[in-house]
Design an enzyme around this catalytic site. Structure first.
Site, PDB file in Angstrom:
ATOM      1  N   ASP A 175       0.879  -1.171   0.000  1.00 27.65           N
ATOM      2  CA  ASP A 175       0.000   0.000   0.000  1.00 27.65           C
ATOM      3  C   ASP A 175       0.915   1.219   0.000  1.00 27.65           C
ATOM      4  O   ASP A 175       1.784   1.342   0.866  1.00 27.65           O
ATOM      5  CB  ASP A 175      -0.870   0.027   1.262  1.00 27.65           C
ATOM      6  CG  ASP A 175      -1.933  -1.072   1.272  1.00 27.65           C
ATOM      7  OD1 ASP A 175      -2.024  -1.820   0.289  1.00 27.65           O
ATOM      8  OD2 ASP A 175      -2.670  -1.174   2.269  1.00 27.65           O
ATOM      9  N   ASP A 199     -13.255  -4.101  -0.937  1.00 27.94           N
ATOM     10  CA  ASP A 199     -12.998  -3.761   0.470  1.00 27.94           C
ATOM     11  C   ASP A 199     -14.271  -3.986   1.281  1.00 27.94           C
ATOM     12  O   ASP A 199     -14.962  -3.035   1.664  1.00 27.94           O
ATOM     13  CB  ASP A 199     -12.568  -2.285   0.567  1.00 27.94           C
ATOM     14  CG  ASP A 199     -11.341  -1.982  -0.270  1.00 27.94           C
ATOM     15  OD1 ASP A 199     -10.362  -2.733  -0.182  1.00 27.94           O
ATOM     16  OD2 ASP A 199     -11.367  -0.994  -1.026  1.00 27.94           O
TER      17      ASP A 199
HETATM   18  O1  1PR Z   1     -10.874   2.783  -5.075  1.00 25.10           O
HETATM   19  O2  1PR Z   1      -9.960   2.150  -7.271  1.00 25.10           O
HETATM   20  O3  1PR Z   1      -9.058   4.122  -6.087  1.00 25.10           O
HETATM   21  O4  1PR Z   1      -8.604   1.825  -5.278  1.00 25.10           O
HETATM   22  C1  1PR Z   1      -8.066   2.103  -4.017  1.00 25.10           C
HETATM   23  C2  1PR Z   1      -7.341   0.876  -3.578  1.00 25.10           C
HETATM   24  O5  1PR Z   1      -6.643   1.205  -2.379  1.00 25.10           O
HETATM   25  C3  1PR Z   1      -8.251  -0.283  -3.259  1.00 25.10           C
HETATM   26  O6  1PR Z   1      -7.681  -1.474  -3.793  1.00 25.10           O
HETATM   27  C4  1PR Z   1      -8.278  -0.358  -1.742  1.00 25.10           C
HETATM   28  O7  1PR Z   1      -8.306  -1.702  -1.322  1.00 25.10           O
HETATM   29  C5  1PR Z   1      -6.964   0.283  -1.369  1.00 25.10           C
HETATM   30  N1  1PR Z   1      -7.017   1.051  -0.099  1.00 25.10           N
HETATM   31  C6  1PR Z   1      -7.617   2.251   0.071  1.00 25.10           C
HETATM   32  N2  1PR Z   1      -7.413   2.676   1.350  1.00 25.10           N
HETATM   33  C7  1PR Z   1      -6.689   1.739   1.971  1.00 25.10           C
HETATM   34  C8  1PR Z   1      -6.210   1.788   3.364  1.00 25.10           C
HETATM   35  O8  1PR Z   1      -5.584   0.843   3.847  1.00 25.10           O
HETATM   36  N3  1PR Z   1      -6.499   2.876   4.041  1.00 25.10           N
HETATM   37  N4  1PR Z   1      -5.746  -0.388   1.342  1.00 25.10           N
HETATM   38  C9  1PR Z   1      -6.439   0.706   1.071  1.00 25.10           C
HETATM   39  C10 1PR Z   1      -6.179  -1.607   1.161  1.00 25.10           C
HETATM   40  C11 1PR Z   1      -5.711  -3.725   1.762  1.00 25.10           C
HETATM   41  C12 1PR Z   1      -4.649  -4.600   1.264  1.00 25.10           C
HETATM   42  C13 1PR Z   1      -3.759  -5.014   2.398  1.00 25.10           C
HETATM   43  C14 1PR Z   1      -4.309  -6.315   2.868  1.00 25.10           C
HETATM   44  C15 1PR Z   1      -3.336  -7.166   3.608  1.00 25.10           C
HETATM   45  N5  1PR Z   1      -5.283  -2.412   1.763  1.00 25.10           N
HETATM   46  O9  1PR Z   1      -3.910  -4.031   0.283  1.00 25.10           O
HETATM   47  O10 1PR Z   1      -2.502  -5.077   1.886  1.00 25.10           O
HETATM   48  O11 1PR Z   1      -5.437  -6.042   3.681  1.00 25.10           O
HETATM   49  O12 1PR Z   1      -2.895  -6.573   4.772  1.00 25.10           O
HETATM   50  P1  1PR Z   1      -2.358  -7.476   5.964  1.00 25.10           P
HETATM   51  O13 1PR Z   1      -1.749  -8.698   5.325  1.00 25.10           O
HETATM   52  O14 1PR Z   1      -1.303  -6.656   6.631  1.00 25.10           O
HETATM   53  O15 1PR Z   1      -3.525  -7.769   6.828  1.00 25.10           O
HETATM   54  P2  1PR Z   1      -9.686   2.792  -5.927  1.00 25.10           P
END
Ligand code: 1PR
Length: 541
Positions: free
Chosen positions: A234, A393
């Site tokens: 991320d 999500d």
């Molecule tokens: O909506 O098309 O612009 O895409 C935004 C992208 O950013 C989406 O794929 C969304 O999942 C991601 N995103 C947005 N905000 C966050 C945040 O964390 N605040 N991250 C975010 C999503 C989830 C995974 C993470 C896993 C594993 N992060 O990428 O890596 O949950 O984590 P872990 O193994 O540590 O538990 P758009």
């Protein structure tokens, strides 16, 4: 440096192929008109999009006679992915479109009754104890395709081809063929790590032709598709303005202390390389603040991709901000144009989040009709559905009874705060900030219909908790669609990966925090899976 010519017949994600060729010590020259084919000594046909798209682009630009003449003259010719398919007579993918007909036979589609389609991941290329351009029995190669030529022992060999095969479920398919000056691979050598670079080099140096078809001794490859382990980064700008890898707890990426700064876990390009060298089967970048305005032309993620693609030879996915956008100067930019920028910078897949939910809402409100205008449809039409991932999500919503909501509920082994025994998973947008009245089953079925090739299934409740994947969610989603699913969120140790592969039919599993914090390496996860009898690809240095 010697030169190899790449046929640039359609805008495609061929940056990584050029990088791999350069890594082998060759310069790339692009062939942009049929007349230039005559100047080419070594010619490569990269496969982009689908069968009909590839062949109709080649035909309408007048390339077909020039390519046939190049091959007939005995000059080195290589075709990749849809490129190998183009050598056959036709494909059920586009029945009206003729192929080059250099190989007799027609392609069909993988059977999706008992397995996910497309076939995505690392599989073998068993050359049946014959030498075939440095394919090796212990190596795995990266495939991504829905259509294939079914292998029938002796059939292509009788046409003079040396053949390598892969096995997916009960189907054995042609993974590579070679004859005289021709080499064609269904897998992507440029995305197959060192094993793939060896194949490319064998073609480029001409070494492979000398030994082609010779009998080899040694063990035959075993197994088929391996368990895919993906590292996810991320990425966002921190308060100092640097792009950093971060990681939240349930999507909150700020430190718990008073200053609440953005957690900084390292530099994206360096970390991607580290995971590649630990054996990650793919690397995913998510630009997690993409919903804020940022000028498109200098998207800093483009530079990250370009630099990563120079040293990381496994598939790269980029997500965040893939949607129709208006740039800060008022210029309208379509999702397809943004995706194209990413593909040209080295991405192999784009991942769409918020926009997929909004498109699915429209799909249902219009009575499940498709008009071809969503980002998913446009990008999958141009680049193939394997290039489009939908990132979800979801958040759990507990209900007391199965029929307490119109949404697809499951009975959960983890009851809610008031003892509720049922739950459904609500889709969110904007990084979990906004919850919509749509459940995961509705979403994945809509995006599958639109042409998405894969689902990246996060889970806000589990994200960053190190408590293991949400198996109930993964099973619900897997039973609703045929396209592959990547399980994500909650991985805290190697046993969690084993659990998700043993207790769900997931196609891949992704980890983030446990790798970034240095608690475990990707290699340790794979070693653990191998110890438990699950097949994995090991990094070849
Ligand atoms: O909506 O098309 O612009 O895409 C935004 C992208 O950013 C989406 O794929 C969304 O999942 C991601 N995103 C947005 N905000 C966050 C945040 O964390 N605040 N991250 C975010 C999503 C989830 C995974 C993470 C896993 C594993 N992060 O990428 O890596 O949950 O984590 P872990 O193994 O540590 O538990 P758009």
């Amino acid at each position: 440096m010697p030169t190899v010519y790449l046929l640039d017949y359609v805008a495609g994600n061929v940056r990584s192929l050029a990088n791999a060729i350069e890594k082998c010590g060759y310069t790339v020259s692009w062939v942009r008109s049929p007349e230039e084919v005559a100047n080419a000594d070594k010619l490569i046909l990269p496969g982009v999009g689908h069968f009909g798209h590839c062949l109709s682009q080649l035909a309408s630009a007048g390339y077909l006679p020039a390519v046939k003449a190049h091959i007939a003259a005995g000059k080195p010719f290589m075709a990749i992915c849809v490129g190998i398919q183009a050598l056959f007579e036709g494909s059920v993918e586009d029945p009206g479109v003729p192929g080059l007909g250099l190989i007799k036979g027609n392609l069909d589609r993988f059977d999706d009754k008992d397995k996910s389609v497309p076939h995505i991941g690392w599989n073998c290329a068993d050359s049946r104890s014959k030498s075939l351009h440095d394919l090796q029995p212990g190596s795995k190669y990266y495939y991504v395709h829905s259509y294939k030529y079914p292998y029938k022992a002796g059939e292509l060999e009788a046409q003079g081809w040396t053949v390598a095969t892969g096995t997916y479920g009960t189907e054995t398919f042609v993974g590579a063929v070679a004859k005289d000056n021709i080499l064609a691979t269904q897998f992507h050598p440029e995305k197959s790590g060192v094993a793939g670079l060896r194949v490319l080099k064998s073609f480029l140096t001409g070494e492979g032709v000398k030994s082609l078809g010779q009998q080899l001794s040694g063990p035959a490859p075993t197994g088929g598709l391996t368990r895919r382990v993906i590292a996810c980064l991320d990425v966002r700008t921190n308060d100092q303005g640097d792009l950093v890898v971060t990681k939240g707890d349930q999507y909150d990426v700020r430190e718990k202390g008073d200053d609440r700064g953005v957690r900084n876990l390292g530099k994206p390009v360096e970390m991607a390389k580290k995971y590649y060298e630990q054996g990650a089967d793919e690397v995913t970048f998510l630009n997690i603040t993409s919903f804020r305005d940022c000028p498109i032309a200098d998207l800093p993620m483009l530079e990250i991709l370009r630099r990563t693609a120079e040293t990381v030879f496994v598939p790269l996915t980029i997500g965040g901000g893939i949607r129709d956008t208006v740039d800060t100067d008022g210029t309208k930019v379509s999702a397809l144009e943004i995706a194209t920028m990413y593909f040209k910078s080295g991405a192999d897949k784009v991942s769409i989040g918020s926009d997929a939910v909004l498109a699915a809402e429209e799909y249902y409100s219009l009575g499940r009709k498709l008009f071809g205008n969503t980002a998913i449809e446009q990008i999958s039409r141009a680049y193939g559905n394997q290039a489009v991932v939908v990132s979800i999500d979801p958040k759990r919503v507990f209900v007391p009874k199965q029929d307490a909501t119109r949404h697809a509920t499951i009975r959960t082994a983890f009851p809610g705060p008031k003892g509720e025994e049922y739950c459904w998973y609500a889709c969110t947008i904007k990084g979990g900030r906004e919850t919509r009245d749509m459940d995961v089953v509705e979403l994945v079925q809509a995006v599958e219909a639109m042409g998405a090739g894969e689902v990246l299934l996060n889970c806000i409740d589990r994200d960053g908790t190190n408590s293991g994947f949400d198996l109930e969610l993964i099973n619900q989603v897997k039973s609703s669609i045929r396209i592959p699913v990547i399980a994500s969120s909650g991985a805290g140790n190697p046993a969690h990966f084993e659990e998700v592969f043993q207790k769900t039919p997931t196609d891949a599993a992704l980890g983030a925090g446990m790798f970034h914090r240095g608690e475990y390496t990707v290699q340790q996860v794979k070693d653990f899976l191998a110890e438990k009898g699950l097949e994995v690809r090991q990094f070849e240095g």
